[in-house]
Write an enzyme that holds these catalytic residues in place. Structure first.
Site, PDB file in Angstrom:
ATOM      1  N   GLN A 246      -4.561  -1.356   9.684  1.00 57.41           N
ATOM      2  CA  GLN A 246      -4.511  -2.686   9.074  1.00 57.41           C
ATOM      3  C   GLN A 246      -5.112  -3.725  10.023  1.00 57.41           C
ATOM      4  O   GLN A 246      -4.782  -3.773  11.206  1.00 57.41           O
ATOM      5  CB  GLN A 246      -3.048  -3.042   8.723  1.00 57.41           C
ATOM      6  CG  GLN A 246      -2.888  -4.327   7.924  1.00 57.41           C
ATOM      7  CD  GLN A 246      -3.506  -4.270   6.523  1.00 57.41           C
ATOM      8  OE1 GLN A 246      -3.644  -3.210   5.920  1.00 57.41           O
ATOM      9  NE2 GLN A 246      -3.893  -5.424   6.001  1.00 57.41           N
TER      10      GLN A 246
ATOM     11  N   LYS B 250       0.844  -1.200   0.000  1.00 55.15           N
ATOM     12  CA  LYS B 250       0.000   0.000   0.000  1.00 55.15           C
ATOM     13  C   LYS B 250       0.881   1.252   0.000  1.00 55.15           C
ATOM     14  O   LYS B 250       0.618   2.214  -0.723  1.00 55.15           O
ATOM     15  CB  LYS B 250      -0.920  -0.001   1.232  1.00 55.15           C
ATOM     16  CG  LYS B 250      -2.057  -1.008   1.117  1.00 55.15           C
ATOM     17  CD  LYS B 250      -2.813  -1.224   2.424  1.00 55.15           C
ATOM     18  CE  LYS B 250      -3.856  -2.331   2.250  1.00 55.15           C
ATOM     19  NZ  LYS B 250      -4.580  -2.670   3.485  1.00 55.15           N
TER      20      LYS B 250
ATOM     21  N   ASP C 165     -10.871   3.050   4.127  1.00 59.68           N
ATOM     22  CA  ASP C 165     -11.184   1.616   4.075  1.00 59.68           C
ATOM     23  C   ASP C 165     -12.682   1.380   3.860  1.00 59.68           C
ATOM     24  O   ASP C 165     -13.092   0.273   3.514  1.00 59.68           O
ATOM     25  CB  ASP C 165     -10.784   0.944   5.396  1.00 59.68           C
ATOM     26  CG  ASP C 165      -9.542   0.082   5.267  1.00 59.68           C
ATOM     27  OD1 ASP C 165      -9.285  -0.404   4.141  1.00 59.68           O
ATOM     28  OD2 ASP C 165      -8.846  -0.101   6.270  1.00 59.68           O
TER      29      ASP C 165
HETATM   30  N1  GUN Z   1      -6.946  -6.709   6.247  1.00 60.52           N
HETATM   31  C1  GUN Z   1      -7.324  -7.437   5.172  1.00 60.52           C
HETATM   32  N2  GUN Z   1      -7.900  -6.650   4.250  1.00 60.52           N
HETATM   33  C2  GUN Z   1      -7.888  -5.401   4.752  1.00 60.52           C
HETATM   34  C3  GUN Z   1      -8.341  -4.154   4.240  1.00 60.52           C
HETATM   35  O1  GUN Z   1      -8.905  -4.020   3.152  1.00 60.52           O
HETATM   36  N3  GUN Z   1      -8.136  -3.086   5.053  1.00 60.52           N
HETATM   37  C4  GUN Z   1      -7.553  -3.204   6.277  1.00 60.52           C
HETATM   38  N4  GUN Z   1      -7.427  -2.095   7.002  1.00 60.52           N
HETATM   39  N5  GUN Z   1      -7.132  -4.340   6.768  1.00 60.52           N
HETATM   40  C5  GUN Z   1      -7.301  -5.438   5.997  1.00 60.52           C
END
Ligand code: GUN
Length: 294
Positions: free
Chosen positions: A96, A52, A119
């Site tokens: 996350q 990311k 998100d």
């Molecule tokens: N863990 C797995 N997928 C995601 C996501 O799309 N966003 C976040 N913040 N954590 C995750």
């Protein structure tokens, strides 16, 4: 059968974002800024967060990583979020997941300012999505919609079968596909662990989205000829032939299912790459809102 290539589609999204960001900077504007909070050192989370950040920087965003120890208290994590909420130079905040057991994910999600909820997990974002109000769309379903758009896959009037009802993928996916959107307007069936006739329902799907997290679950006798198959699975499966000791497995038995399909996403190289594209687009939306652009 055609492969829906996440590498190509995500690169196209990144390219258009990069152009837009450089135009904004040329006008003297600041760069969009994504802040990521990573708690502990879960291997998969480390990989996703690194990706990311790399993608953010590549298109000209600022990216800040806040690392917290796995033993951090919920109170300290919430105060970190509050300080990012109050930081006018931060447009998007992402914590996350998963988080250590002693921390309430729901409390964390609800602490993020909905205007920075890139998100799309905050109840305000989820509610807006249900009501058809423009909002932050969770990155994975958003990425899938971008993939359908990139390859111009017709969806109107089709029967979409979504396997999985998670807040992150299955449920928002089902809402998007049923919404009155350019790549929506499907009739949607959601299947889950209590669906008794899952195979029969999948066989009716013109579009099947597998998001249950069980490697190879979708077999060729569950898919009708010419269906579009979207594989959201990204399970780490032990594999001694790999340097890392694992391989990434999708929810679809790709080798046997692919020949029956019109389009299919591979794993890796499919939906996973699109997820980041969705996140980046959300961050730009947050930035524009903050800057009063459009
Ligand atoms: N863990 C797995 N997928 C995601 C996501 O799309 N966003 C976040 N913040 N954590 C995750």
């Amino acid at each position: 059968m055609q492969i829906l290539d996440g590498k190509i589609a995500a690169a196209a999204v990144r390219e258009s974002l990069k152009t837009e960001v450089s135009q904004l900077k040329a006008q003297g504007k600041r760069a969009p800024h994504l802040a990521v909070i990573l708690v502990g050192n879960n291997g998969a989370s480390e990989t996703y967060v690194a990706s990311k950040q790399k993608n953010s920087l590549e298109i000209g965003f600022l990216s800040t990583l806040v690392r917290l120890d796995a033993t951090v208290s919920e109170e300290i994590l919430l105060s970190e979020i509050e300080s990012l909420n109050n930081d006018a130079t931060v447009d998007g905040i992402l914590v996350q997941l998963p988080l250590p057991k002693h921390i309430s994910e729901q409390k964390v999600i609800e602490t993020i300012n909905p205007n920075k909820d890139v998100d799309g997990f905050h109840p305000v974002s989820a509610g807006n999505l249900v009501l058809g109000i423009p909002t932050f769309i969770p990155a994975t379903p958003y990425g899938i919609m971008l993939m359908l758009e990139h390859y111009n896959i017709p969806t109107k009037g089709k029967h979409a079968v979504v396997i999985g009802r998670s807040n992150i993928v299955g449920r928002p996916m089902s809402i998007l596909l049923s919404s009155n959107l350019p790549y929506g307007n499907c009739t949607v069936t959601i299947c889950h662990s209590h669906t008794p006739n899952l195979k029969e329902l999948c066989l009716q799907g013109d579009i099947v989205v597998a998001a249950l997290g069980r490697p190879g679950f979708v077999k060729e006798d569950m898919i009708k000829d010419g269906a579009v198959v979207i594989d959201v699975g990204i399970t780490r499966v032990p594999d001694e032939t790999k340097k890392s000791g694992f391989r990434i497995a999708g929810d679809v038995d790709f080798e046997n299912v692919a020949p029956k399909t019109s389009y299919i996403t591979p794993v890796p190289g499919g939906v996973g790459l699109m997820t980041i594209a969705g996140l980046l687009k959300n961050t730009l939306v947050a930035y524009k809102k903050a800057e009063g652009i459009e």
